[in-house]
Design an enzyme around this catalytic site. Structure first.
Site, PDB file in Angstrom:
ATOM      1  N   GLU A 221       2.757   6.468   1.007  1.00 12.81           N
ATOM      2  CA  GLU A 221       3.979   7.268   1.009  1.00 12.81           C
ATOM      3  C   GLU A 221       3.963   8.324  -0.092  1.00 12.81           C
ATOM      4  O   GLU A 221       4.551   9.397   0.063  1.00 12.81           O
ATOM      5  CB  GLU A 221       5.213   6.364   0.870  1.00 12.81           C
ATOM      6  CG  GLU A 221       5.459   5.460   2.063  1.00 12.81           C
ATOM      7  CD  GLU A 221       5.887   6.224   3.318  1.00 12.81           C
ATOM      8  OE1 GLU A 221       6.017   7.471   3.275  1.00 12.81           O
ATOM      9  OE2 GLU A 221       6.099   5.569   4.351  1.00 12.81           O
TER      10      GLU A 221
ATOM     11  N   ARG B 242       0.811  -1.212   0.000  1.00 16.56           N
ATOM     12  CA  ARG B 242       0.000   0.000   0.000  1.00 16.56           C
ATOM     13  C   ARG B 242       0.853   1.274   0.000  1.00 16.56           C
ATOM     14  O   ARG B 242       0.337   2.384  -0.084  1.00 16.56           O
ATOM     15  CB  ARG B 242      -0.923   0.036   1.225  1.00 16.56           C
ATOM     16  CG  ARG B 242      -1.883  -1.132   1.328  1.00 16.56           C
ATOM     17  CD  ARG B 242      -2.603  -1.150   2.669  1.00 16.56           C
ATOM     18  NE  ARG B 242      -3.489  -0.027   2.833  1.00 16.56           N
ATOM     19  CZ  ARG B 242      -4.818  -0.070   2.661  1.00 16.56           C
ATOM     20  NH1 ARG B 242      -5.395  -1.209   2.299  1.00 16.56           N
ATOM     21  NH2 ARG B 242      -5.564   0.990   2.833  1.00 16.56           N
TER      22      ARG B 242
ATOM     23  N   GLN C 277      -8.451   0.126  12.269  1.00 13.33           N
ATOM     24  CA  GLN C 277      -9.438   1.125  12.680  1.00 13.33           C
ATOM     25  C   GLN C 277      -9.113   2.454  12.010  1.00 13.33           C
ATOM     26  O   GLN C 277      -7.969   2.741  11.684  1.00 13.33           O
ATOM     27  CB  GLN C 277      -9.460   1.283  14.201  1.00 13.33           C
ATOM     28  CG  GLN C 277      -8.105   1.594  14.814  1.00 13.33           C
ATOM     29  CD  GLN C 277      -8.144   1.595  16.330  1.00 13.33           C
ATOM     30  OE1 GLN C 277      -9.184   1.345  16.943  1.00 13.33           O
ATOM     31  NE2 GLN C 277      -7.029   1.910  16.960  1.00 13.33           N
TER      32      GLN C 277
ATOM     33  N   ASN D 296     -18.148  -2.297  -3.070  1.00 11.31           N
ATOM     34  CA  ASN D 296     -18.111  -3.768  -3.064  1.00 11.31           C
ATOM     35  C   ASN D 296     -19.398  -4.346  -2.495  1.00 11.31           C
ATOM     36  O   ASN D 296     -20.054  -5.196  -3.119  1.00 11.31           O
ATOM     37  CB  ASN D 296     -16.936  -4.264  -2.219  1.00 11.31           C
ATOM     38  CG  ASN D 296     -15.711  -4.589  -3.048  1.00 11.31           C
ATOM     39  OD1 ASN D 296     -15.680  -4.324  -4.246  1.00 11.31           O
ATOM     40  ND2 ASN D 296     -14.705  -5.133  -2.411  1.00 11.31           N
TER      41      ASN D 296
ATOM     42  N   VAL E 177     -14.937  -0.712   0.086  1.00  7.58           N
ATOM     43  CA  VAL E 177     -15.893  -1.544   0.792  1.00  7.58           C
ATOM     44  C   VAL E 177     -17.346  -1.167   0.489  1.00  7.58           C
ATOM     45  O   VAL E 177     -18.203  -2.056   0.325  1.00  7.58           O
ATOM     46  CB  VAL E 177     -15.598  -1.528   2.311  1.00  7.58           C
ATOM     47  CG1 VAL E 177     -15.809  -0.140   2.902  1.00  7.58           C
ATOM     48  CG2 VAL E 177     -16.439  -2.549   3.045  1.00  7.58           C
TER      49      VAL E 177
ATOM     50  N   ASP F 110      -3.647  -3.656   6.022  1.00 12.40           N
ATOM     51  CA  ASP F 110      -4.988  -3.068   6.038  1.00 12.40           C
ATOM     52  C   ASP F 110      -5.247  -2.496   7.427  1.00 12.40           C
ATOM     53  O   ASP F 110      -5.111  -3.201   8.430  1.00 12.40           O
ATOM     54  CB  ASP F 110      -6.032  -4.138   5.709  1.00 12.40           C
ATOM     55  CG  ASP F 110      -7.399  -3.542   5.427  1.00 12.40           C
ATOM     56  OD1 ASP F 110      -7.508  -2.804   4.444  1.00 12.40           O
ATOM     57  OD2 ASP F 110      -8.344  -3.831   6.177  1.00 12.40           O
ATOM     58  N   PRO F 111      -5.598  -1.210   7.535  1.00  9.63           N
ATOM     59  CA  PRO F 111      -5.795  -0.606   8.860  1.00  9.63           C
ATOM     60  C   PRO F 111      -6.915  -1.291   9.641  1.00  9.63           C
ATOM     61  O   PRO F 111      -7.962  -1.617   9.086  1.00  9.63           O
ATOM     62  CB  PRO F 111      -6.170   0.846   8.540  1.00  9.63           C
ATOM     63  CG  PRO F 111      -5.646   1.082   7.159  1.00  9.63           C
ATOM     64  CD  PRO F 111      -5.766  -0.230   6.452  1.00  9.63           C
TER      65      PRO F 111
ATOM     66  N   TYR G   5       0.701   4.403  -2.455  1.00  8.64           N
ATOM     67  CA  TYR G   5      -0.329   5.420  -2.195  1.00  8.64           C
ATOM     68  C   TYR G   5      -0.031   6.177  -0.900  1.00  8.64           C
ATOM     69  O   TYR G   5       0.024   7.409  -0.893  1.00  8.64           O
ATOM     70  CB  TYR G   5      -1.694   4.755  -2.120  1.00  8.64           C
ATOM     71  CG  TYR G   5      -2.858   5.719  -2.000  1.00  8.64           C
ATOM     72  CD1 TYR G   5      -3.177   6.595  -3.032  1.00  8.64           C
ATOM     73  CD2 TYR G   5      -3.657   5.738  -0.862  1.00  8.64           C
ATOM     74  CE1 TYR G   5      -4.251   7.477  -2.929  1.00  8.64           C
ATOM     75  CE2 TYR G   5      -4.736   6.610  -0.756  1.00  8.64           C
ATOM     76  CZ  TYR G   5      -5.015   7.470  -1.790  1.00  8.64           C
ATOM     77  OH  TYR G   5      -6.073   8.345  -1.684  1.00  8.64           O
TER      78      TYR G   5
END
Length: 319
Positions: free
Chosen positions: A153, A148, A282, A196, A193, A279-280, A151
């Protein structure tokens, strides 16, 4: 906001045919601005701005911001960059170039014109945060060499360039950090999300949740987001940001899936897949600065915004 607040002002929006850019172009035209929409149509679509083409104040230009651009404008909104993992990981080197070279080129143009310029940064600069919610003075927790990073950085470097141009050249800048935004004109296959879940529900396909569904996001309806950007651009030169723009309402992925199923009337089952790398877990904005500076906070509840978005997707993509 009055309809003629920007009357006669020449404004360029890079990424103007994208999801966010097209809504921003609409609002600027409603203010009476002359709008130049610049896009290379990698993720943007002519259909997003087709309804604006008859407006004599609106102009489109096919251009890639990694190359210099020579036009005459009063303000620049730099939104150009693929913003979903599916798109920005398709060509990660080009994604980094778009953020970094694009920022250099747009800042160079703004410097020549002494034009106010706004950078559409992202909550991804916070990475997988160890501070919750995320305030603007949090430096982030980003994997600089992960999938990721092109994007994350790239956007972080763009922010650096904006503030260095401001310090070194006195350039009037605005940097907004955009949190998850949704609404009509989202790309149906961008991997985000909301799109999707809606597309899967409308097609009767399984709803795909990555991980156990306990990870959270905060969803801001596009109209609220654009309003915040416009108000920030209207502030004085002393206000540079960075400024969080997003909705502090926080929902788990399971909660979002259940809302989409209820609002679509779908009987799609929920299936779980492995959580992608980095993937974060939160994500929630601290918007205290935006509330104090702009007298702004989101107005559209998630259920209402989802209903509008579902109606768009149902009409546009589902026969």
């Amino acid at each position: 906001m009055t309809a003629l607040r920007g009357y006669g002002k020449r404004v360029m929006v890079t990424g103007g045919a994208g999801f966010l850019g097209s809504h921003l172009c609409e609002r600027l035209l409603a203010r009476g601005c002359e709008v130049l929409c610049v896009d290379n149509y990698f993720t943007g679509s002519r259909q997003n701005v087709a309804h604006l083409l008859d407006n004599r104040l609106f102009e489109t230009m096919r251009h890639d911001v990694t190359f210099p651009l020579y036009v005459e404008v009063d303000e620049i909104y730099n939104l150009a960059c693929p913003a979903s993992p599916v798109h920005y990981q398709h060509d990660p080197v080009q994604t980094t170039k778009t953020s970094v070279h694009g920022a250099i080129n747009m800042l160079g143009l703004a410097k020549r014109l002494n034009a106010k310029i706004l950078q559409a940064s992202t909550s991804e600069v916070y990475g997988d945060p160890s501070v919750h919610p995320q305030p603007e003075d949090y430096w982030g927790h980003v994997n600089a060499i992960g999938p990721r990073a092109c994007y994350d950085e790239g956007k972080r470097c763009a922010e650096t360039l904006f503030f260095d141009y401001h310090r070194q050249h006195g350039l009037p800048i605005k940097v907004v950090r955009i949190f998850n935004t949704y609404g009509p004109r989202m790309h149906p296959n961008d991997g985000r999300v909301v799109s999707n879940f809606i597309m899967q529900a409308l097609r009767g396909e399984p709803i795909t949740i990555y991980g156990d569904g306990s990870q959270t996001r905060s969803f801001c309806y596009v109209d609220d987001l654009v309003e915040g950007m416009l108000r920030f651009m209207d502030t004085g030169a002393e206000h540079t940001g960075p400024l969080n723009i997003g909705n502090p309402g926080e929902f788990t992925m399971l909660e979002l899936a259940e809302k989409v199923l209820r609002l679509t009337g779908s009987s799609s089952p929920i299936v779980h897949k492995e959580l992608p790398q980095d993937d974060p877990k939160q994500r929630r904005p601290d918007i205290a600065r935006a509330k104090a500076l702009l007298d702004w906070e989101p107005q559209v509840p998630l259920d209402e915004g989802l209903a509008r978005t579902i109606a768009y997707f149902r009409q546009r993509f589902v026969t």
